[in-house]
Design an enzyme around this catalytic site. Structure first.
Site, PDB file in Angstrom:
ATOM      1  N   GLU A   1       0.775  -1.162   0.030  1.00 52.68           N
ATOM      2  CA  GLU A   1      -0.035  -0.083  -0.053  1.00 52.68           C
ATOM      3  C   GLU A   1       0.946   1.315  -0.101  1.00 52.68           C
ATOM      4  O   GLU A   1       0.479   2.270   0.617  1.00 52.68           O
ATOM      5  CB  GLU A   1      -0.938  -0.018   1.311  1.00 52.68           C
ATOM      6  CG  GLU A   1      -1.885  -1.124   1.126  1.00 52.68           C
ATOM      7  CD  GLU A   1      -2.862  -1.217  -0.022  1.00 52.68           C
ATOM      8  OE1 GLU A   1      -3.201  -0.172  -0.394  1.00 52.68           O
ATOM      9  OE2 GLU A   1      -3.152  -2.331  -0.251  1.00 52.68           O
ATOM     10  N   VAL A   2       1.924   1.348  -0.709  1.00 50.27           N
ATOM     11  CA  VAL A   2       2.720   2.450  -0.833  1.00 50.27           C
ATOM     12  C   VAL A   2       2.447   3.205  -2.208  1.00 50.27           C
ATOM     13  O   VAL A   2       2.754   4.363  -2.190  1.00 50.27           O
ATOM     14  CB  VAL A   2       4.377   1.686  -0.623  1.00 50.27           C
ATOM     15  CG1 VAL A   2       5.203   3.332  -0.890  1.00 50.27           C
ATOM     16  CG2 VAL A   2       4.706   1.315   0.659  1.00 50.27           C
ATOM     17  N   GLY A   3       2.266   2.449  -2.967  1.00 47.87           N
ATOM     18  CA  GLY A   3       1.684   3.200  -4.382  1.00 47.87           C
ATOM     19  C   GLY A   3       2.361   2.569  -5.523  1.00 47.87           C
ATOM     20  O   GLY A   3       2.477   3.141  -6.772  1.00 47.87           O
ATOM     21  N   LYS A   4       2.938   1.359  -5.575  1.00 50.95           N
ATOM     22  CA  LYS A   4       3.624   0.545  -6.532  1.00 50.95           C
ATOM     23  C   LYS A   4       2.537   0.616  -7.807  1.00 50.95           C
ATOM     24  O   LYS A   4       3.077   0.900  -9.110  1.00 50.95           O
ATOM     25  CB  LYS A   4       3.788  -1.090  -6.147  1.00 50.95           C
ATOM     26  CG  LYS A   4       4.980  -1.187  -5.409  1.00 50.95           C
ATOM     27  CD  LYS A   4       5.328  -2.552  -5.344  1.00 50.95           C
ATOM     28  CE  LYS A   4       4.145  -3.523  -4.786  1.00 50.95           C
ATOM     29  NZ  LYS A   4       3.301  -3.302  -3.684  1.00 50.95           N
TER      30      LYS A   4
ATOM     31  N   LYS B   1       1.626  -8.049 -13.750  1.00 49.88           N
ATOM     32  CA  LYS B   1       1.917  -8.385 -12.171  1.00 49.88           C
ATOM     33  C   LYS B   1       1.270  -9.819 -12.131  1.00 49.88           C
ATOM     34  O   LYS B   1       0.159 -10.203 -12.204  1.00 49.88           O
ATOM     35  CB  LYS B   1       0.921  -7.642 -11.423  1.00 49.88           C
ATOM     36  CG  LYS B   1       0.898  -7.737 -10.057  1.00 49.88           C
ATOM     37  CD  LYS B   1      -0.252  -6.796  -9.346  1.00 49.88           C
ATOM     38  CE  LYS B   1      -0.129  -6.973  -7.687  1.00 49.88           C
ATOM     39  NZ  LYS B   1       0.905  -6.415  -7.192  1.00 49.88           N
TER      40      LYS B   1
ATOM     41  N   GLY C   1       4.091  -6.040  -2.481  1.00 47.72           N
ATOM     42  CA  GLY C   1       4.895  -5.589  -1.144  1.00 47.72           C
ATOM     43  C   GLY C   1       6.196  -5.416  -1.560  1.00 47.72           C
ATOM     44  O   GLY C   1       6.517  -4.802  -2.328  1.00 47.72           O
TER      45      GLY C   1
END
Length: 242
Positions: A12-15, A37, A115
């Site tokens: 949930e960082v923005g990848k 993905k 992740g």
């Protein structure tokens, strides 16, 4: 092979936003770029709230969500555990096969992991094992504020220890009110890791459009630096084939 492997310091960082936006920008520049993905948990591939659907929208690739992400499961767990609980066996060989299938359609792929690099991925591999097989330069997506220096420097050190090239870092979710601290973190990450921070992508509040994201990527990310990697990789691949 050319493209980038987009990883992060955490989930949930923005990848997905970064991967989709970069692919979309490069496609606008005329590059035949695809997105991939391999494994997705938390949503099935066709769910519009999931990463595969967002990658499709942001990048504009003319393929289906289940071609972008061949293995997806609803339960929000680490991919290996989610697949195991669903009774599905997915190996590193399986996801590399699908990667090679996508390369029949695109010259380069922007690959999004899950992740961070040490996440249990397939039943026989971590995310970093997949990255090592592909040998694509990494883009590390990180949070912009408290704790990010430690997380980012450790991620880069782990990648380098496994022989991977890190093209750069993108700090995602930057708010105007925090920019002084964000800039300080940027400088510290570069000093401690020796890797450039190539962009400070703004925080997108609420719903956002593809156009807003791509315009922000063009404005706040050093696209020309990443383009150099794509060109150099393509040149090496062409030379190797002759």
């Amino acid at each position: 092979m050319s493209g980038f492997f987009i990883t992060a310091t955490d989930t949930e960082v923005g990848k997905t936003v970064v991967a989709g936006a970069l692919a979309g920008v490069f496609r606008e520049l005329g590059y035949n770029i695809g997105v991939y993905k391999a494994l997705q948990s938390g949503h099935v591939a066709s769910n519009p709230e999931g990463d595969a659907a967002r990658l499709k929208v942001l990048s504009g690739v003319p393929i289906k969500e289940d071609e972008i992400c061949p293995y997806s499961i609803e339960e929000p767990l680490a991919p290996r555990l989610a697949m195991k609980r669903a009774g599905r066996a997915v190996t590193l060989k399986d996801i590399i096969h699908h990667y090679n299938e996508r390369l029949k359609e695109f010259n380069s792929l922007f690959v999004e992991g899950a992740g961070g690099l040490a996440v249990p991925y397939t039943e026989d591999a971590l995310v970093i094992d997949f990255a090592k097989e592909l040998q694509l330069p990494l883009i590390v997506v990180a949070r912009p504020t408290l704790g990010t220096v430690n997380h980012t420097v450790l991620t880069i050190a782990y990648a380098k220890a496994h022989g991977l090239t890190v093209a750069g870092v993108i700090l995602s979710g930057c708010k105007e009110c925090e920019m002084e601290r964000v800039q300080e973190n940027k400088v510290m990450i570069e000093e401690l890791s020796g890797v450039p921070v190539l962009g400070l992508l703004p925080f997108f509040e609420g719903e956002f459009t593809k156009e807003e994201v791509l315009e922000s990527a063009k404005e706040y990310i050093m696209i020309s630096k990443l383009e150099e990697f794509i060109r150099n990789e393509s040149t090496v691949a062409h030379t190797s084939s002759n």
